[in-house]
Design an enzyme around this catalytic site. Sequence first.
Site, PDB file in Angstrom:
ATOM      1  N   TYR A 181      67.040 194.263   5.490  1.00 13.62           N
ATOM      2  CA  TYR A 181      65.643 194.257   5.183  1.00 13.62           C
ATOM      3  C   TYR A 181      65.042 195.378   5.670  1.00 13.62           C
ATOM      4  O   TYR A 181      63.864 195.686   4.883  1.00 13.62           O
ATOM      5  CB  TYR A 181      65.249 192.935   5.701  1.00 13.62           C
ATOM      6  CG  TYR A 181      63.695 192.761   5.993  1.00 13.62           C
ATOM      7  CD1 TYR A 181      62.811 192.441   4.656  1.00 13.62           C
ATOM      8  CD2 TYR A 181      63.103 192.836   7.053  1.00 13.62           C
ATOM      9  CE1 TYR A 181      61.555 192.356   4.920  1.00 13.62           C
ATOM     10  CE2 TYR A 181      61.641 192.832   7.269  1.00 13.62           C
ATOM     11  CZ  TYR A 181      61.036 192.666   6.102  1.00 13.62           C
ATOM     12  OH  TYR A 181      59.587 192.581   6.211  1.00 13.62           O
ATOM     13  N   LYS A 233      62.608 198.209   3.613  1.00 10.42           N
ATOM     14  CA  LYS A 233      61.267 198.709   3.997  1.00 10.42           C
ATOM     15  C   LYS A 233      60.914 200.115   4.355  1.00 10.42           C
ATOM     16  O   LYS A 233      59.991 200.794   3.642  1.00 10.42           O
ATOM     17  CB  LYS A 233      60.824 197.726   5.542  1.00 10.42           C
ATOM     18  CG  LYS A 233      60.531 196.326   5.105  1.00 10.42           C
ATOM     19  CD  LYS A 233      59.361 196.072   4.118  1.00 10.42           C
ATOM     20  CE  LYS A 233      59.375 194.999   3.444  1.00 10.42           C
ATOM     21  NZ  LYS A 233      58.000 194.606   2.492  1.00 10.42           N
TER      22      LYS A 233
HETATM   23  N1  LIG Z   1      54.702 187.812   7.933  1.00  7.23           N
HETATM   24  C1  LIG Z   1      55.013 188.775   8.637  1.00  7.23           C
HETATM   25  O1  LIG Z   1      54.856 188.581   9.920  1.00  7.23           O
HETATM   26  C2  LIG Z   1      55.261 190.111   8.278  1.00  7.23           C
HETATM   27  C3  LIG Z   1      55.479 190.481   6.871  1.00  7.23           C
HETATM   28  N2  LIG Z   1      55.752 191.688   6.568  1.00  7.23           N
HETATM   29  C4  LIG Z   1      55.947 192.028   4.984  1.00  7.23           C
HETATM   30  O2  LIG Z   1      54.752 191.528   4.314  1.00  7.23           O
HETATM   31  C5  LIG Z   1      55.080 191.104   3.259  1.00  7.23           C
HETATM   32  C6  LIG Z   1      54.435 189.525   2.965  1.00  7.23           C
HETATM   33  O3  LIG Z   1      54.962 188.859   3.851  1.00  7.23           O
HETATM   34  P1  LIG Z   1      54.988 187.246   4.001  1.00  7.23           P
HETATM   35  O4  LIG Z   1      53.310 186.901   3.480  1.00  7.23           O
HETATM   36  O5  LIG Z   1      55.189 186.686   5.525  1.00  7.23           O
HETATM   37  O6  LIG Z   1      55.922 186.721   3.099  1.00  7.23           O
HETATM   38  P2  LIG Z   1      55.971 185.358   2.142  1.00  7.23           P
HETATM   39  O7  LIG Z   1      57.375 184.954   1.780  1.00  7.23           O
HETATM   40  O8  LIG Z   1      55.040 184.343   2.937  1.00  7.23           O
HETATM   41  O9  LIG Z   1      55.043 185.790   0.795  1.00  7.23           O
HETATM   42  C7  LIG Z   1      55.578 186.716  -0.010  1.00  7.23           C
HETATM   43  C8  LIG Z   1      55.050 186.365  -1.402  1.00  7.23           C
HETATM   44  O10 LIG Z   1      55.652 187.417  -2.304  1.00  7.23           O
HETATM   45  C9  LIG Z   1      56.022 186.426  -3.494  1.00  7.23           C
HETATM   46  N3  LIG Z   1      57.123 187.345  -3.898  1.00  7.23           N
HETATM   47  C10 LIG Z   1      58.340 187.438  -3.758  1.00  7.23           C
HETATM   48  N4  LIG Z   1      59.306 188.262  -4.414  1.00  7.23           N
HETATM   49  C11 LIG Z   1      58.326 188.384  -5.561  1.00  7.23           C
HETATM   50  C12 LIG Z   1      58.580 188.915  -6.752  1.00  7.23           C
HETATM   51  N5  LIG Z   1      60.002 189.729  -7.217  1.00  7.23           N
HETATM   52  N6  LIG Z   1      57.755 188.992  -7.774  1.00  7.23           N
HETATM   53  C13 LIG Z   1      56.704 188.444  -7.369  1.00  7.23           C
HETATM   54  N7  LIG Z   1      56.163 187.737  -6.258  1.00  7.23           N
HETATM   55  C14 LIG Z   1      57.139 187.902  -5.411  1.00  7.23           C
HETATM   56  C15 LIG Z   1      56.512 185.294  -3.061  1.00  7.23           C
HETATM   57  O11 LIG Z   1      56.361 184.158  -3.989  1.00  7.23           O
HETATM   58  C16 LIG Z   1      55.510 184.956  -2.209  1.00  7.23           C
HETATM   59  O12 LIG Z   1      54.391 184.174  -2.217  1.00  7.23           O
HETATM   60  C17 LIG Z   1      56.400 191.319   2.695  1.00  7.23           C
HETATM   61  O13 LIG Z   1      56.772 192.428   2.367  1.00  7.23           O
HETATM   62  C18 LIG Z   1      57.135 191.317   4.213  1.00  7.23           C
HETATM   63  O14 LIG Z   1      57.983 191.943   4.385  1.00  7.23           O
HETATM   64  C19 LIG Z   1      56.120 192.661   7.281  1.00  7.23           C
HETATM   65  C20 LIG Z   1      56.120 192.443   8.608  1.00  7.23           C
HETATM   66  C21 LIG Z   1      55.852 191.157   9.255  1.00  7.23           C
HETATM   67  O1  LIG Z   2      59.081 192.031   8.997  1.00  6.91           O
HETATM   68  C1  LIG Z   2      58.981 190.777   9.531  1.00  6.91           C
HETATM   69  O2  LIG Z   2      58.921 190.678  10.901  1.00  6.91           O
HETATM   70  C2  LIG Z   2      58.613 189.795  11.532  1.00  6.91           C
HETATM   71  C3  LIG Z   2      58.902 189.512  12.788  1.00  6.91           C
HETATM   72  O3  LIG Z   2      60.239 189.882  12.812  1.00  6.91           O
HETATM   73  P1  LIG Z   2      60.929 188.888  13.829  1.00  6.91           P
HETATM   74  O4  LIG Z   2      62.474 189.260  13.862  1.00  6.91           O
HETATM   75  O5  LIG Z   2      60.623 188.840  15.334  1.00  6.91           O
HETATM   76  O6  LIG Z   2      60.661 187.436  13.435  1.00  6.91           O
HETATM   77  C4  LIG Z   2      59.081 188.445  10.807  1.00  6.91           C
HETATM   78  O7  LIG Z   2      58.586 187.173  11.472  1.00  6.91           O
HETATM   79  C5  LIG Z   2      58.750 188.507   9.256  1.00  6.91           C
HETATM   80  O8  LIG Z   2      59.419 187.274   8.663  1.00  6.91           O
HETATM   81  C6  LIG Z   2      59.157 189.547   8.664  1.00  6.91           C
HETATM   82  O9  LIG Z   2      58.840 189.659   7.269  1.00  6.91           O
END
Ligand SMILES: NC(=O)C1=CN([C@@H]2O[C@H](COP(=O)(O)OP(=O)(O)OC[C@H]3O[C@@H](n4cnc5c(N)ncnc54)[C@H](O)[C@@H]3O)[C@@H](O)[C@H]2O)C=CC1
Ligand SMILES: O=C1O[C@H](COP(=O)(O)O)[C@@H](O)[C@H](O)[C@H]1O
Length: 248
Positions: free
Chosen positions: A146, A150
């Site tokens: 993953y 990124k």
């Molecule tokens: N939530 C967190 O703490 C963190 C999130 N991120 C990044 O932020 C972004 C959003 O994360 P979250 O909102 O937590 O994830 P999430 O899983 O809650 O939301 C991701 C959304 O993207 C959509 N999606 C996934 N693949 C798709 C595709 N091929 N085509 C269209 N839509 C698609 C899903 O349906 C979902 O609604 C991700 O790229 C994640 O890697 C990075 C670091 C931390």
């Molecule tokens: O990139 C992401 O990081 C957060 C924090 O990582 P973690 O290993 O401490 O949980 C993660 O919660 C999130 O799902 C992921 O997209």
Amino acid sequence: MDAPVLLTGSEGRVGRAILDRLAAEYDWRLLDREPPAEERPGEFVIADITDYDEVREAMEGVGAVIHLAGDPRPEAPWDSVLRNNIDGTHTVMEAAVDAGVEKFAFASSNHAVGAYETEARTPEIYRPDDEFLLDGTELPRPGNRYGVSKATGETLGRFFHDEHDLSVVCVRVGNLTEGHPPEDYERGQAMWLSHRDCAHLFECCLEAEYDYEIVYGISDNDRKYYSIERAREALGYDPQDNSAEHDD
Ligand SMILES: NC(=O)C1=CN([C@@H]2O[C@H](COP(=O)(O)OP(=O)(O)OC[C@H]3O[C@@H](n4cnc5c(N)ncnc54)[C@H](O)[C@@H]3O)[C@@H](O)[C@H]2O)C=CC1
Ligand SMILES: O=C1O[C@H](COP(=O)(O)O)[C@@H](O)[C@H](O)[C@H]1O
């Protein structure tokens, strides 16, 4: 930003944190492969980000993109991150360039640099008195596939900036949780990003002028091993939250 803003992955956790606070501030075009769970502002496009034609159509007339869609699981298998995170990000960036988009904010991750957290450094770096600090100029150092995806997204951003003049900011998002930092999890407290600071940071990505930037997306936590100075300087980020203020 007067032109529409395309928000990919709008149905996810980060998307909802942004829309909860900025729904009325922009002319949103939301894109997700899942239909909206409730009423959303603006126009909603159900599409997969690996489908160039669908994404290109959604990109028409757009001024800026916040690209969140992807597989967010640190343990995600290679076939999923290859498709959703690497190919998907390439497709969205290519469509953005072809549509003449000006600004592109990419949701990168702390996991792009997770392997700096070596056994020798941890758990000390998660504590307020430790001086170890990553500032965004270091090389990527992923600790899982993953994270590799990124880091690849960041490199794709560099390419589309250098070759096609797209303004790109890669936000290495920490750990987003609503209301309070993760409990009993020092690492999560050190990289906490509150919903309020998350929305503000992505608003900064829409309003600031930049070329190519990598910044850390965390709140102003006392415990931190990611610097937020570049986000302050390049974007005007002014976080309001601090995980230490939630200590019991
Ligand atoms: N939530 C967190 O703490 C963190 C999130 N991120 C990044 O932020 C972004 C959003 O994360 P979250 O909102 O937590 O994830 P999430 O899983 O809650 O939301 C991701 C959304 O993207 C959509 N999606 C996934 N693949 C798709 C595709 N091929 N085509 C269209 N839509 C698609 C899903 O349906 C979902 O609604 C991700 O790229 C994640 O890697 C990075 C670091 C931390
Ligand atoms: O990139 C992401 O990081 C957060 C924090 O990582 P973690 O290993 O401490 O949980 C993660 O919660 C999130 O799902 C992921 O997209």
